[in-house]
Design an enzyme around this catalytic site. Structure first.
Site, PDB file in Angstrom:
ATOM      1  N   ASP A 181      -6.108  -0.303   4.798  1.00  0.00           N
ATOM      2  CA  ASP A 181      -6.272   1.128   4.459  1.00  0.00           C
ATOM      3  C   ASP A 181      -7.913   1.313   4.223  1.00  0.00           C
ATOM      4  O   ASP A 181      -8.153   2.583   3.880  1.00  0.00           O
ATOM      5  CB  ASP A 181      -5.772   1.126   3.231  1.00  0.00           C
ATOM      6  CG  ASP A 181      -4.053   1.407   2.981  1.00  0.00           C
ATOM      7  OD1 ASP A 181      -3.747   1.755   4.250  1.00  0.00           O
ATOM      8  OD2 ASP A 181      -3.410   0.871   2.259  1.00  0.00           O
ATOM      9  N   LYS A 226       2.113   3.584  10.362  1.00  0.00           N
ATOM     10  CA  LYS A 226       1.717   4.070   9.347  1.00  0.00           C
ATOM     11  C   LYS A 226       2.274   5.594   9.214  1.00  0.00           C
ATOM     12  O   LYS A 226       3.110   5.981  10.160  1.00  0.00           O
ATOM     13  CB  LYS A 226       0.022   4.176   8.813  1.00  0.00           C
ATOM     14  CG  LYS A 226      -0.256   2.631   8.856  1.00  0.00           C
ATOM     15  CD  LYS A 226       0.113   1.794   7.640  1.00  0.00           C
ATOM     16  CE  LYS A 226      -0.223   0.414   7.516  1.00  0.00           C
ATOM     17  NZ  LYS A 226       0.259  -0.100   6.259  1.00  0.00           N
ATOM     18  N   ARG A 279      -2.176   5.156  13.775  1.00  0.00           N
ATOM     19  CA  ARG A 279      -3.661   5.394  13.151  1.00  0.00           C
ATOM     20  C   ARG A 279      -4.534   4.766  14.213  1.00  0.00           C
ATOM     21  O   ARG A 279      -5.789   4.690  14.056  1.00  0.00           O
ATOM     22  CB  ARG A 279      -3.896   4.570  11.874  1.00  0.00           C
ATOM     23  CG  ARG A 279      -3.045   5.488  10.887  1.00  0.00           C
ATOM     24  CD  ARG A 279      -3.349   4.732   9.528  1.00  0.00           C
ATOM     25  NE  ARG A 279      -2.787   5.381   8.380  1.00  0.00           N
ATOM     26  CZ  ARG A 279      -2.606   5.305   6.883  1.00  0.00           C
ATOM     27  NH1 ARG A 279      -3.038   3.797   6.806  1.00  0.00           N
ATOM     28  NH2 ARG A 279      -2.190   5.699   6.268  1.00  0.00           N
ATOM     29  N   SER A 317       5.377  -5.146   8.559  1.00  0.00           N
ATOM     30  CA  SER A 317       4.743  -4.570   7.278  1.00  0.00           C
ATOM     31  C   SER A 317       5.071  -5.642   6.283  1.00  0.00           C
ATOM     32  O   SER A 317       6.185  -6.301   6.138  1.00  0.00           O
ATOM     33  CB  SER A 317       5.374  -3.340   6.921  1.00  0.00           C
ATOM     34  OG  SER A 317       4.993  -2.922   5.433  1.00  0.00           O
ATOM     35  N   SER A 318       4.145  -6.026   5.374  1.00  0.00           N
ATOM     36  CA  SER A 318       4.251  -6.860   4.212  1.00  0.00           C
ATOM     37  C   SER A 318       5.155  -6.212   3.040  1.00  0.00           C
ATOM     38  O   SER A 318       5.570  -6.788   2.330  1.00  0.00           O
ATOM     39  CB  SER A 318       3.069  -7.471   3.660  1.00  0.00           C
ATOM     40  OG  SER A 318       2.312  -6.265   3.226  1.00  0.00           O
ATOM     41  N   ARG A 341      -5.186   8.935   5.266  1.00  0.00           N
ATOM     42  CA  ARG A 341      -6.273   8.269   5.736  1.00  0.00           C
ATOM     43  C   ARG A 341      -7.257   8.914   6.865  1.00  0.00           C
ATOM     44  O   ARG A 341      -8.325   8.859   7.006  1.00  0.00           O
ATOM     45  CB  ARG A 341      -5.932   6.889   6.046  1.00  0.00           C
ATOM     46  CG  ARG A 341      -5.059   6.095   4.967  1.00  0.00           C
ATOM     47  CD  ARG A 341      -5.870   5.735   3.687  1.00  0.00           C
ATOM     48  NE  ARG A 341      -5.209   4.944   2.846  1.00  0.00           N
ATOM     49  CZ  ARG A 341      -5.316   5.082   1.430  1.00  0.00           C
ATOM     50  NH1 ARG A 341      -6.309   5.499   0.983  1.00  0.00           N
ATOM     51  NH2 ARG A 341      -4.494   4.422   0.645  1.00  0.00           N
TER      52      ARG A 341
END
Length: 430
Positions: A309, A336, A340, A164-165, A384
Site C-alpha cells: 500500500d 485492488k 494499480r 491476496s493474503s 491510493r
C-alpha cells in the site's frame, strides 16, 4: 467531487499520522468476536473503517464511541442472523466478514460498487469456505455473494495465497471458534506476508493461540477457543503517511509527521527506508519522521510485496528521481480497487511521466526536471491512486485535475486537509 492540484514548490509544517486502517479493522473485528466488552483507542475514521463498524453492529455488536475511543460489546461465536450486509467498497472488510458470516444461516453481501469492489475476485476464499461445509452462491467469484452457513467445520483447509493474503487472514479469524481443530495449508506464493503478521499479532493480543510455520504456509489452529475482551490502542498509519512523505520528498520541504512507530509491523514502514535509499534527507526517531526535502532524488530498486500500500506513493516519488527505478514483485497491485499497475501507469503517462509495466513490475524513468501536467486524470475510484497522483501534481508544470478525488475518503478523509496545512495548493471543484 474533483480536485485540482497546482504546482507547489515548498511544503512545511507538522501533522499527526491518521490511525492505521489495517489495525483498526482487525481490532474492531476481534472485539466483535469476543463475548465481553472491549475498548479500542484512536480507531481510524474512513469509509473502510466505517464499513466494519456498520457491519459488526448489524451482526449484533453494541458500539459506543466518543472522540478518543470506541467501546464494543461483542457477539462472540453467535452473530445475529441478518439477511444482507453492505461493506461498501471495502475489500478486506468483505473478505473477513465472509468468514464470520459462515456462522450465520443465510447472508447476502450486496454489490454497491460494481465498477470497483464489484469487479474484484474472491474465488480462493469461496473455495476454502466450501471445504468447511459452507454453501456459497456468487457471480463468477464476485459480488453479490450469498453465504449459507451456520455450521462451518474445521479440519484440513487449503487456501491459495496467490492473489491476496486477506483470504488467509479471514480463515485465521474464523477457525479458532470452531469445534474442530484446523490445519490450514497455503498454496502458491503467499502475497503480503507482512500483513498476515499483523493479523497474527492482533489475534495473539486477543488471547487466540495459533501455531504458524515460519514461512506462513501452514498453520495449526486449536478449536473451541474464545476471544478475550481487551483494551487496544491503534498505531499511526504508514500506508496513508507514505503519500505525505513522498510529497515532502519531491518538494523543498520541512515536514514532520508524528505517531509513526519505528518498530511497527506495518510493511509500509519501508517507505522511510526507500526514501533514505533515494537520498532524501530525513530522520526517524521517537515515533516522528522529519523530512527536509530538496526535491532531488536518486533512483531505487525495491521489492514491493511487503509494502503493497506504499508502492504507488514511492513510484510517484521515483517519477522525479535521477535514473531508472524498478519496483518488482508487485503483481497483487492488479487486484485492488483498480488495476494499480495498468490503470495507474496510464494516468502517470498522461501527466508526462516515463513509465513501463511488466506483469509484476513497474519501471520508472525519472524526470528530475518535472512533468508537464495540465491534464485531467481518471483515478479509477481508487484512494491510493488519488493520493499518489496528487504527489505528481505538486511537481507538475501545469495543474492536474483528478476526477472523483473524494474517493480518497476510503482510507484517508483528511488527506487534502493535511496537505493544505503543509502548504499544498489543492482545491475541491464540483
Amino acid at each position: 467531487m474533483d480536485a485540482i492540484v497546482r504546482p507547489t514548490p515548498v511544503l512545511s509544517g507538522e501533522i499527526g499520522a491518521l490511525s492505521s486502517k489495517n489495525y483498526t479493522t482487525r481490532y474492531l473485528l476481534v472485539a466483535a468476536l469476543s463475548e465481553g466488552t472491549s475498548t479500542v483507542y484512536y480507531p481510524a475514521h474512513s469509509e473502510d473503517s466505517d464499513a466494519i463498524r456498520r457491519c459488526i453492529a448489524d451482526l449484533g455488536a453494541e458500539l459506543q464511541e466518543d472522540g478518543e475511543k470506541i467501546v464494543i460489546r461483542g457477539f462472540g461465536r453467535h452473530p445475529k442472523p441478518v439477511k444482507e450486509l453492505n461493506v461498501g467498497n471495502a475489500g478486506a472488510v468483505l473478505r473477513f466478514l465472509m468468514a464470520v458470516a459462515a456462522l450465520c444461516p443465510d447472508v447476502t453481501f450486496v454489490n454497491t460498487y460494481p465498477d470497483s469492489l464489484g469487479k474484484r475476485p474472491h474465488d480462493d476464499l469461496i473455495e476454502a469456505l466450501g471445504q468447511m461445509n459452507v454453501e456459497i452462491e456468487h457471480n463468477a467469484g464476485r459480488l453479490p455473494i450469498r453465504i449459507r452457513g451456520g455450521q462451518p467445520q474445521g479440519g484440513r483447509i487449503r487456501v491459495s495465497g496467490e492473489v491476496s493474503s486477506q483470504y488467509l487472514s479471514a480463515l485465521l479469524f474464523l477457525t479458532p471458534l470452531l469445534e474442530e481443530d484446523s490445519e490450514i495449508t497455503v498454496t502458491g506464493d503467499l502475497k503480503s506476508k507482512v500483513v498476515v503478521g499483523q493479523t497474527l499479532e492482533v489475534l495473539e493480543q486477543a488471547g487466540i493461540v495459533i501455531h504458524a510455520a515460519e514461512d506462513y504456509l501452514s498453520f495449526r489452529v486449536p478449536g473451541r477457543q474464545s476471544y478475550a475482551a481487551k483494551t487496544y490502542t491503534v498505531q499511526g498509519d504508514y500506508p496513508g503517511s507514505a503519500a505525505v512523505l513522498a510529497a515532502a520528498a519531491v518538494t523543498e520541504s520541512d515536514v514532520t509527521i508524528h505517531r509513526l512507530a519505528e518498530n511497527s509491523r506495518q510493511g509500509e514502514r519501508a517507505v522511510v527506508d526507500v526514501l533514505r535509499m533515494m537520498e532524501v534527507p530525513l530522520t526517524h526517531e521517537n515515533g516522528t519522521v522529519h523530512v527536509q526535502g530538496t526535491g532531488r532524488l536518486k533512483a531505487v530498486e525495491f521489492d514491493g510485496d511487503a509494502a503493497t500500500d506504499a508502492v504507488l506513493a514511492m513510484v510517484a516519488a521515483a517519477v522525479f528521481a535521477e535514473g531508472t527505478s524498478r519496483f518488482y514483485n508487485v503483481e497483487n497491485l492488479r487486484y485492488k480497487e483498480c488495476d494499480r499497475i495498468t490503470d495507474y501507469l496510464a494516468e502517470l503517462a498522461k501527466a508526462g511521466a516515463r513509465v513501463e509495466e511488466r506483469r509484476d513490475e513497474i519501471i520508472v524513468h525519472g524526470r528530475p526536471e518535472g512533468v508537464e501536467g495540465g491534464v485531467t486524470i481518471n483515478a479509477h475510484y481508487d484512494h491510493r491512486v488519488i493520493m499518489a497522483l496528487t504527489v505528481v501534481g505538486l511537481r507538475s508544470k501545469e495543474p492536474l485535475l483528478i476526477k472523483d478525488a473524494h474517493h480518497v475518503a476510503k482510507s484517508y478523509p483528511q488527506f487534502f486537509d493535511h496537505l493544505r496545512a503543509l502548504g499544498a495548493r489543492v482545491e475541491w471543484v464540483n
